[in-house]
Every structure is written in C-alpha cells, then in structure tokens.
Design an enzyme around this catalytic site. Structure first.
Site, short mmCIF file in Angstrom:
data_model
loop_
_atom_site.label_atom_id
_atom_site.label_comp_id
_atom_site.label_asym_id
_atom_site.label_seq_id
_atom_site.Cartn_x
_atom_site.Cartn_y
_atom_site.Cartn_z
N ARG A 26 0.82 -1.21 0.00
CA ARG A 26 0.00 0.00 0.00
C ARG A 26 0.85 1.27 0.00
O ARG A 26 0.44 2.28 -0.56
CB ARG A 26 -0.94 -0.01 1.21
CG ARG A 26 -2.07 -1.01 1.02
CD ARG A 26 -3.01 -1.06 2.18
NE ARG A 26 -4.23 -1.73 1.82
CZ ARG A 26 -5.27 -1.88 2.63
NH1 ARG A 26 -5.23 -1.41 3.86
NH2 ARG A 26 -6.35 -2.50 2.21
N LYS A 187 -14.85 -16.95 5.15
CA LYS A 187 -16.28 -16.83 5.44
C LYS A 187 -17.10 -16.29 4.28
O LYS A 187 -16.64 -15.45 3.51
CB LYS A 187 -16.48 -15.91 6.64
CG LYS A 187 -15.94 -16.50 7.92
CD LYS A 187 -16.18 -15.54 9.05
CE LYS A 187 -15.80 -16.17 10.39
NZ LYS A 187 -15.96 -15.18 11.47
N GLY A 343 -6.19 -8.95 1.06
CA GLY A 343 -4.87 -8.94 1.69
C GLY A 343 -4.22 -10.32 1.73
O GLY A 343 -3.04 -10.47 1.41
N GLY A 366 -12.06 -4.44 1.75
CA GLY A 366 -13.49 -4.09 1.81
C GLY A 366 -13.90 -3.13 0.70
O GLY A 366 -14.98 -3.26 0.11
P1 ADP Z 1 -8.58 -12.08 1.57
O1 ADP Z 1 -7.80 -11.40 2.67
O2 ADP Z 1 -7.70 -12.45 0.41
O3 ADP Z 1 -9.80 -11.30 1.18
P2 ADP Z 1 -10.07 -13.68 3.41
O4 ADP Z 1 -9.66 -12.74 4.50
O5 ADP Z 1 -11.46 -13.67 2.97
O6 ADP Z 1 -9.11 -13.46 2.15
O7 ADP Z 1 -9.74 -15.17 3.85
C1 ADP Z 1 -8.45 -15.58 4.24
C2 ADP Z 1 -8.49 -16.58 5.34
O8 ADP Z 1 -9.32 -17.69 4.99
C3 ADP Z 1 -7.14 -17.16 5.64
O9 ADP Z 1 -6.77 -16.80 6.94
C4 ADP Z 1 -7.31 -18.65 5.48
O10 ADP Z 1 -6.64 -19.40 6.48
C5 ADP Z 1 -8.80 -18.82 5.64
N1 ADP Z 1 -9.28 -20.07 5.02
C6 ADP Z 1 -9.20 -20.43 3.75
N2 ADP Z 1 -9.70 -21.68 3.57
C7 ADP Z 1 -10.10 -22.11 4.78
C8 ADP Z 1 -10.69 -23.33 5.27
N3 ADP Z 1 -10.96 -24.34 4.45
N4 ADP Z 1 -10.95 -23.43 6.58
C9 ADP Z 1 -10.67 -22.39 7.41
N5 ADP Z 1 -10.13 -21.22 7.02
C10 ADP Z 1 -9.83 -21.09 5.73
MG MG Z 2 -8.23 -11.26 4.77
#
Ligand code: ADP
Ligand code: MG
Length: 437
Positions: A26, A187, A343, A366
């Site tokens: 960033r 999620k 991220g 977000g």
């Molecule tokens: P981003 O930051 O790229 O938007 P998110 O914050 O939505 O991604 O999700 C990242 C998190 O999701 C990571 O910490 C990862 O460990 C978790 N994750 C991915 N797959 C699973 C899973 N099958 N069970 C639990 N956590 C998961």
């Molecule tokens: Mg994240």
C-alpha cells in the site's frame, strides 16, 4: 500544483508485526501520486489511518514505520508529526516549502475521524489548499479525512484511486469473455453481496476455502468439523439457485484435504467431498478439484480472484492456493486479464514471488468488494472525477449532524458532487479481525 499545499489522504494501513511492516504494497502504491505532487512543486501534507485505535493514542499504531518505509522508497526524508493536530503540527505545516512533505500522525487517534466530525475535518482541511484522495483502501469509509475534508477544499482523486477504479470498472463493464470469478477465504458472510453481484456478471464461479464449505452444506453435503457458517447456508442456496437460473457454471470442490486439527504437523489426507469424515476439518482443495479448476480456466479470458483456497498460512494446506496462483500467472502471461483482491490472497502471491505477473492487484479489501457490489464508495463519490457520472450530478455533501452539534458549512461548489448520506457512517460490516479492513 506549483506552490499549492496539497492535503493528501493515502492508505498506509499496512500489516505490522512487532512494529515491522509485513507487506508494504500500500505504501508503494501511493508513491506515484506523492512523486507527481512533489515534482509538480506542491508541498504535501499526508494523512492516513493505521489499525483500529478507536479514537485513542496507541503507541503500536503510530505511523513512523510507514514514514521510514516511504523515505526509503522516494529518497526524500518524510517527517511525522506527533499528533494529527496541535500547535506543533500547525507550525510544521506552515513551514513546509514547495517540494517538501510531512506525514500527520494516525488520524484515528482522534475520535472525530471515524465520526466524520465536521470540526475535526475543518481543522485537517486548514492544512491544505486542495484535497487529493488516493486512499482506495479506505474509500468505503465516510470518515473526516476521506470525506469530511472534501466539504472545505477543492477535491481530486490520486493516481492510485484512478488506476483501481479503472481496473475494477473494466471488470464490471467490459470484461473479455468468458469471465470467471474465484472466491475463497474463510467466510461467506461479508461476501454474499459481492457473490450476488458477480453471478450477474460472470460465466463461471469457482468456490474454495471455508466459503466452499458453506456452499457444500447448501448443496446437501456434510462437512464434519470444517469451518462453515450455518447462518449463511440459506444465502448460499439462494446464490446457487441464481446461478442456475442465469446459466452460470459453479465449480464446487469434488475433493479436499482434511486434517485432524487446523495446525502445523497434524495428520491429513485427501477425501471426496461426498464423504467428508465427521471429526475432520477440510483445510484445502484436493488434486481432482485443482485439475478441474485448471481445466475450467483454460478458455477463460478474465479472472477475478478473492480469497485463498485453503488455510494457506500452513504450508501443507497451501497447495491449491499455490497451484491457482501459478495458473493465474500463466493466464496473465498468455494475455488474460487477472485481477486479485484481498490482503491474504495477495500475501499468498507475494510468498510465491509472482504477484507482479498479475494484471492488477487491488490494494482495497473491503473497498474493492463494495465497489464490485456496485455500491458508491463515499471517498470516491465526494470527488467530482472528470468523465465520471458524478461530474454532472449536483454537489451536495450532507454532513452528519450530531444532536447539539452543528453541521459542516457547505461550500458554494463550482463542480457538482453527489449526495453522501450519513448512513454510510454505519457501514462497519466487515471482518474485525482483518487488519486490512
Ligand atoms: P482475503 O484477505 O484475500 O480477502 P479472506 O480474508 O477472505 O481473504 O480469507 C483468508 C483466510 O481464509 C485465511 O486466513 C485462510 O486461512 C482462511 N481459510 C481459507 N480456507 C479455509 C478453510 N478451508 N478453513 C478455514 N479457514 C480457511
Ligand atoms: Mg483477509
């Protein structure tokens, strides 16, 4: 720009560990605007937030590490003030000469920032002749330094903001087809709106991570102890139905890696998602799912990827995420448009050293999701961007009025601005645990 004092909002909300910057993406992303302003003979007063200090001074959330990093990147000393406001800061700003800059201390140390307090915004605005907003990652927040100051100063967007909006708008408006979205991460909550919006745009939706687990439940499977959200199952079912109605192909994992515990060194094995064992956690996609993804992506010309496909922080469970990253890099090399947001997803690409191969890495978590949902971003909407639909709208900034407080005075505006409703202030719906939110 010559001789102008520019109040510049950037997003230096970087992940820190033991006071060290873990990922400086960033800060790097803000450099082109900062350089352009300094080279143009402006003096630049930079504002940013860092973390969630909630209106109090938190020493661990001071911006000094960011200033040091920026100093290295632009080879110009970047002094920080001890406080965003105050006599010392007033003085430092007054002494700035053309071509010089300084970084105000974390604006969120003041409660007025997140409340978009007009008095706080007015004092910040007194530090500039013009306002430039280049904080795409904070553009979904209607705070004093992103929105409030625009009521007092002629306002512009920076080069990063322009680049982000262009890359994400192209995805929504004129993607080369077929267009695939890949959505993973932990999620579904927080991603429902974007999934719904994307179903209306894409030809293929690939699901992974904890998100896929909730969709597996929605499609009648049991996922054992895997992370999934029971409250989101109905939403997932609705999204699957929407996809079916619109003829959008949805790729759910056919196999997965299940682990006894979600820890390093635990026992794990590959199983079909039709037979997920009751006392195990699904933590990554299996080899058959990875092959299916590779095949499904073969004809794809545009990829949007948000969220890792597994618990990539644990190397044994980073296989699918790593394989997808490689496919995405190959696709980008072959001329496809590949946009990655989030991220954690970008962190996974950086680990592999292939982040720069992608067409665009969005610095907004977000903010990118809300933009893709088709929502107006307050930090963007206050700026009458040339050529944007906002240019022809009447400028009315409705400052939130607190009981007993007085609203921000409205400038007689030369250019039209859209209406930002105070309700945008209530928008704190994303993951509290996400440092980049
Ligand atoms: P981003 O930051 O790229 O938007 P998110 O914050 O939505 O991604 O999700 C990242 C998190 O999701 C990571 O910490 C990862 O460990 C978790 N994750 C991915 N797959 C699973 C899973 N099958 N069970 C639990 N956590 C998961
Ligand atoms: Mg994240």
């Amino acid at each position: 720009m010559q001789g102008q004092r520019v109040l510049l909002r950037v997003d230096f909300n970087v992940p820190l560990s033991d006071g060290k910057i873990v990922d400086d993406s960033r800060i790097r992303a803000a450099v082109p605007t900062i350089k352009a302003l300094l080279d143009g003979g402006a003096s630049v007063v930079i504002m940013s937030h860092l973390g969630r200090p909630d209106g109090r001074v938190v020493d661990g959330l001071r911006l000094r590490p960011a200033a040091e990093r920026l100093t290295q990147l632009i080879r110009v000393n970047v002094p920080t003030t001890g406080d965003a406001l105050g006599v010392g800061t007033d003085d430092a700003v007054r002494r700035l000469r053309p071509g010089e800059l300084l970084l105000l201390e974390n604006v969120r140390f003041h409660a007025g920032e997140e409340r978009n307090d007009p008095a706080f915004a007015e004092r910040l605005a007194s530090y500039g002749d013009v306002f430039v907003n280049d904080a795409f990652g904070a553009a979904h927040r209607a705070h004093a330094s992103t929105v409030g100051v625009a009521a007092y100063l002629p306002s512009y967007v920076g080069l990063l903001m322009e680049q982000e909006v262009e890359a994400l708008s192209n995805l929504l408006e004129k993607p080369a087809r077929p267009f695939a979205a890949i959505v993973g991460g932990g999620k579904v909550s927080g991603k429902v709106a974007v999934l719904e919006a994307l179903i209306k745009k894409v030809d293929l939706l690939i699901l992974g991570g904890g998100v896929a687990n909730t969709f597996l439940v929605a499609s009648g499977r049991s996922v054992g102890k895997s992370l999934y959200e029971s409250k989101m199952v109905d939403d997932a079912r609705r999204i699957l139905k929407l996809a079916q109605d619109r003829g959008v192909r949805v790729l759910l994992p056919v196999d997965g890696v299940v682990a006894k515990e979600v820890t390093r060194g635990t026992e794990f094995k590959v199983v079909s998602t039709d037979k997920l064992p009751a006392s195990w956690h699904m933590v990554d996609l299996g080899p058959a799912s990875i092959t299916a993804i590779r095949e499904a992506l073969a004809p794809i010309k545009t990829i949007l990827w948000n969220g890792p496909l597994g618990v990539f922080e644990i190397p044994s469970f980073a296989v699918a995420t790593r394989e997808l990253a490689k496919v995405a890099a190959e696709k980008a090399d072959a001329g496809a448009t590949v946009v990655v947001g989030g991220g954690d997803s970008i962190a996974a690409l950086r680990q592999l050293g292939i982040a720069e191969k992608m067409t665009h890495l969005s610095t907004g978590g977000g903010a990118s999701l809300e933009f893709l949902e088709g929502r107006d971003l307050p930090g963007l909407a206050v700026v009458p961007t040339a050529g944007s639909p906002y240019e022809t709208l009447p400028i009315v900034y409705v400052a939130p009025v607190k009981p007993g407080g007085k609203a921000a005075p409205r400038r007689a505006a030369a250019k039209p601005k859209p209406i930002i409703k105070p309700s945008a202030l209530d928008d704190e719906d994303d993951d509290e645990s996400d440092p980049l939110a």
